[in-house]
Design a protein around this motif. Sequence first.
Motif, PDB file in Angstrom:
ATOM      1  N   ALA A  47       9.305 -16.081   6.179  1.00 16.35           N
ATOM      2  CA  ALA A  47      10.120 -14.872   6.406  1.00 16.35           C
ATOM      3  C   ALA A  47       9.659 -14.374   7.666  1.00 16.35           C
ATOM      4  CB  ALA A  47      10.149 -13.816   5.297  1.00 16.35           C
ATOM      5  N   ILE A  48       8.457 -14.037   8.063  1.00 16.84           N
ATOM      6  CA  ILE A  48       7.957 -13.605   9.016  1.00 16.84           C
ATOM      7  C   ILE A  48       8.386 -14.380  10.393  1.00 16.84           C
ATOM      8  CG2 ILE A  48       5.833 -13.177  10.569  1.00 16.84           C
ATOM      9  CD1 ILE A  48       4.278 -12.468   7.705  1.00 16.84           C
ATOM     10  N   CYS A  49       8.267 -15.647  10.140  1.00 18.51           N
ATOM     11  CA  CYS A  49       8.734 -16.341  11.539  1.00 18.51           C
ATOM     12  C   CYS A  49      10.366 -16.242  11.547  1.00 18.51           C
ATOM     13  CB  CYS A  49       8.701 -18.028  11.027  1.00 18.51           C
ATOM     14  SG  CYS A  49       6.851 -18.276  11.376  1.00 18.51           S
ATOM     15  N   VAL A  50      10.981 -16.215  10.732  1.00 19.46           N
ATOM     16  CA  VAL A  50      12.473 -15.781  10.736  1.00 19.46           C
ATOM     17  C   VAL A  50      12.720 -14.560  11.353  1.00 19.46           C
ATOM     18  CG1 VAL A  50      14.410 -15.527   9.356  1.00 19.46           C
ATOM     19  CG2 VAL A  50      13.341 -17.281   8.975  1.00 19.46           C
ATOM     20  N   LEU A  51      12.188 -13.594  10.980  1.00 20.74           N
ATOM     21  CA  LEU A  51      12.359 -12.200  11.275  1.00 20.74           C
ATOM     22  C   LEU A  51      12.035 -12.067  12.928  1.00 20.74           C
ATOM     23  CD1 LEU A  51      10.854  -9.940   8.435  1.00 20.74           C
ATOM     24  CD2 LEU A  51      13.397 -10.453   9.091  1.00 20.74           C
ATOM     25  N   ALA A  52      10.807 -12.970  13.106  1.00 19.96           N
ATOM     26  CA  ALA A  52      10.580 -12.895  14.476  1.00 19.96           C
ATOM     27  C   ALA A  52      11.478 -13.521  15.446  1.00 19.96           C
ATOM     28  CB  ALA A  52       8.965 -13.677  14.721  1.00 19.96           C
ATOM     29  N   LEU A  53      12.003 -14.463  15.129  1.00 20.70           N
ATOM     30  CA  LEU A  53      13.209 -15.402  15.650  1.00 20.70           C
ATOM     31  C   LEU A  53      14.415 -14.385  15.618  1.00 20.70           C
ATOM     32  CD1 LEU A  53      14.241 -17.959  16.913  1.00 20.70           C
ATOM     33  CD2 LEU A  53      14.819 -18.558  14.424  1.00 20.70           C
ATOM     34  N   GLY A  54      14.696 -13.588  14.643  1.00 22.88           N
ATOM     35  CA  GLY A  54      15.891 -12.882  14.971  1.00 22.88           C
ATOM     36  C   GLY A  54      15.543 -11.806  16.056  1.00 22.88           C
ATOM     37  N   LEU A  55      14.265 -11.272  16.110  1.00 23.80           N
ATOM     38  CA  LEU A  55      14.053 -10.328  17.299  1.00 23.80           C
ATOM     39  C   LEU A  55      14.251 -11.116  18.632  1.00 23.80           C
ATOM     40  CD1 LEU A  55      11.106  -8.644  15.599  1.00 23.80           C
ATOM     41  CD2 LEU A  55      13.346  -7.391  15.766  1.00 23.80           C
ATOM     42  N   LEU A  56      13.807 -12.262  18.553  1.00 22.54           N
ATOM     43  CA  LEU A  56      13.840 -12.737  19.820  1.00 22.54           C
ATOM     44  C   LEU A  56      15.304 -13.269  20.369  1.00 22.54           C
ATOM     45  CD1 LEU A  56      10.745 -15.315  19.424  1.00 22.54           C
ATOM     46  CD2 LEU A  56      11.220 -13.355  21.211  1.00 22.54           C
ATOM     47  N   THR A  57      16.216 -13.585  19.357  1.00 22.84           N
ATOM     48  CA  THR A  57      17.506 -14.159  19.565  1.00 22.84           C
ATOM     49  C   THR A  57      18.483 -12.712  19.724  1.00 22.84           C
ATOM     50  OG1 THR A  57      18.110 -14.513  17.319  1.00 22.84           O
ATOM     51  CG2 THR A  57      17.144 -16.071  18.712  1.00 22.84           C
ATOM     52  N   GLY A  58      18.154 -11.794  19.163  1.00 26.17           N
ATOM     53  CA  GLY A  58      19.083 -10.475  19.519  1.00 26.17           C
ATOM     54  C   GLY A  58      20.152 -10.486  18.417  1.00 26.17           C
ATOM     55  N   LEU A  59      19.789 -10.727  17.061  1.00 25.29           N
ATOM     56  CA  LEU A  59      20.911 -10.664  16.270  1.00 25.29           C
ATOM     57  C   LEU A  59      21.770  -9.406  16.235  1.00 25.29           C
ATOM     58  CD1 LEU A  59      18.815 -12.407  13.262  1.00 25.29           C
ATOM     59  CD2 LEU A  59      20.346 -13.472  14.939  1.00 25.29           C
ATOM     60  N   ASN A  60      23.015  -9.673  15.669  1.00 24.54           N
ATOM     61  CA  ASN A  60      23.902  -8.469  15.408  1.00 24.54           C
ATOM     62  C   ASN A  60      23.746  -7.989  14.052  1.00 24.54           C
ATOM     63  OD1 ASN A  60      25.808  -9.770  13.705  1.00 24.54           O
ATOM     64  ND2 ASN A  60      26.694 -10.527  15.477  1.00 24.54           N
ATOM     65  N   GLY A  61      24.353  -6.841  13.768  1.00 23.26           N
ATOM     66  CA  GLY A  61      24.222  -6.203  12.446  1.00 23.26           C
ATOM     67  C   GLY A  61      24.532  -7.038  11.425  1.00 23.26           C
ATOM     68  N   LEU A  62      25.470  -7.711  11.389  1.00 22.16           N
ATOM     69  CA  LEU A  62      25.919  -8.842  10.368  1.00 22.16           C
ATOM     70  C   LEU A  62      25.000  -9.839  10.125  1.00 22.16           C
ATOM     71  CD1 LEU A  62      27.964  -9.767   8.052  1.00 22.16           C
ATOM     72  CD2 LEU A  62      29.345 -10.919   9.668  1.00 22.16           C
ATOM     73  N   GLU A  63      24.488 -10.297  11.299  1.00 25.71           N
ATOM     74  CA  GLU A  63      23.501 -11.634  11.105  1.00 25.71           C
ATOM     75  C   GLU A  63      22.091 -11.002  10.460  1.00 25.71           C
ATOM     76  OE1 GLU A  63      25.231 -14.218  14.993  1.00 25.71           O
ATOM     77  OE2 GLU A  63      23.728 -12.329  15.086  1.00 25.71           O
ATOM     78  N   TRP A  64      21.767  -9.830  10.986  1.00 20.89           N
ATOM     79  CA  TRP A  64      20.683  -9.146  10.246  1.00 20.89           C
ATOM     80  C   TRP A  64      20.824  -9.170   8.751  1.00 20.89           C
ATOM     81  CZ3 TRP A  64      16.046  -9.682  11.778  1.00 20.89           C
ATOM     82  CH2 TRP A  64      15.601  -9.457  12.869  1.00 20.89           C
ATOM     83  N   LEU A  65      21.917  -8.612   8.147  1.00 21.28           N
ATOM     84  CA  LEU A  65      22.262  -8.329   6.955  1.00 21.28           C
ATOM     85  C   LEU A  65      22.195  -9.678   6.186  1.00 21.28           C
ATOM     86  CD1 LEU A  65      23.327  -6.482   4.848  1.00 21.28           C
ATOM     87  CD2 LEU A  65      25.632  -6.971   5.359  1.00 21.28           C
ATOM     88  N   LEU A  66      22.539 -10.784   6.755  1.00 23.26           N
ATOM     89  CA  LEU A  66      22.627 -12.153   6.165  1.00 23.26           C
ATOM     90  C   LEU A  66      21.193 -12.481   5.848  1.00 23.26           C
ATOM     91  CD1 LEU A  66      25.742 -13.679   7.863  1.00 23.26           C
ATOM     92  CD2 LEU A  66      25.594 -12.989   5.461  1.00 23.26           C
ATOM     93  N   ILE A  67      20.401 -12.591   6.989  1.00 21.14           N
ATOM     94  CA  ILE A  67      19.161 -12.724   6.882  1.00 21.14           C
ATOM     95  C   ILE A  67      18.204 -12.030   6.114  1.00 21.14           C
ATOM     96  CG2 ILE A  67      16.906 -12.746   8.454  1.00 21.14           C
ATOM     97  CD1 ILE A  67      18.882 -15.149   9.056  1.00 21.14           C
ATOM     98  N   PHE A  68      18.533 -10.546   5.950  1.00 20.50           N
ATOM     99  CA  PHE A  68      17.788  -9.935   4.984  1.00 20.50           C
ATOM    100  C   PHE A  68      18.055 -10.146   3.597  1.00 20.50           C
ATOM    101  CE2 PHE A  68      16.907  -6.620   8.511  1.00 20.50           C
ATOM    102  CZ  PHE A  68      15.569  -6.972   8.430  1.00 20.50           C
ATOM    103  N   ALA A  69      19.486 -10.514   3.427  1.00 15.32           N
ATOM    104  CA  ALA A  69      19.972 -11.092   2.375  1.00 15.32           C
ATOM    105  C   ALA A  69      19.260 -12.230   1.444  1.00 15.32           C
ATOM    106  CB  ALA A  69      21.569 -10.906   1.967  1.00 15.32           C
TER     107      ALA A  69
END
Length: 131
Positions: A47-69
């Motif tokens: 989860a920490i790695c995925v969140l870090a990758l999300g920060l590095l790749t600049g996810l949009n709101g929907l993508e963050w929602l899917l990742i958190f879900a």
Amino acid sequence: MRTKTERRRRGGQFSLLDRFSSLRDALNGLGILIVEQHNARIHLVVAICVLALGLLTGLNGLEWLLIFAAISLVWMAEAFNSALEYVCDAAVPEAHELIGKAKDVAAAGVLICSVFAVLVGVWVFVPGLLR
């Protein structure tokens, strides 16, 4: 400090102290999950790695929602699986065929959620990483 049983006996009366006590119990359960369950520690690192990758790749709101879900779903499944294992081990410490089946089915639930989370990760990250 009232026990969980004593809090339930109060007949649904709202108490801020009881809410904080419930929060403390939940955080204690999260600590138990992380300290005692090897797979939960793996989920934490992923989860920490995925969140870090999300920060590095600049996810949009929907993508963050899917990742958190997806992360939440995996953690919920792991918590329920671990709770079932604790209850089964307390109720029937010796090997029992039905207890074994119950544990296997609960573990399958974690697997299903984890596969879903991987599919969400692929759907969210692969297009951005290919650019």
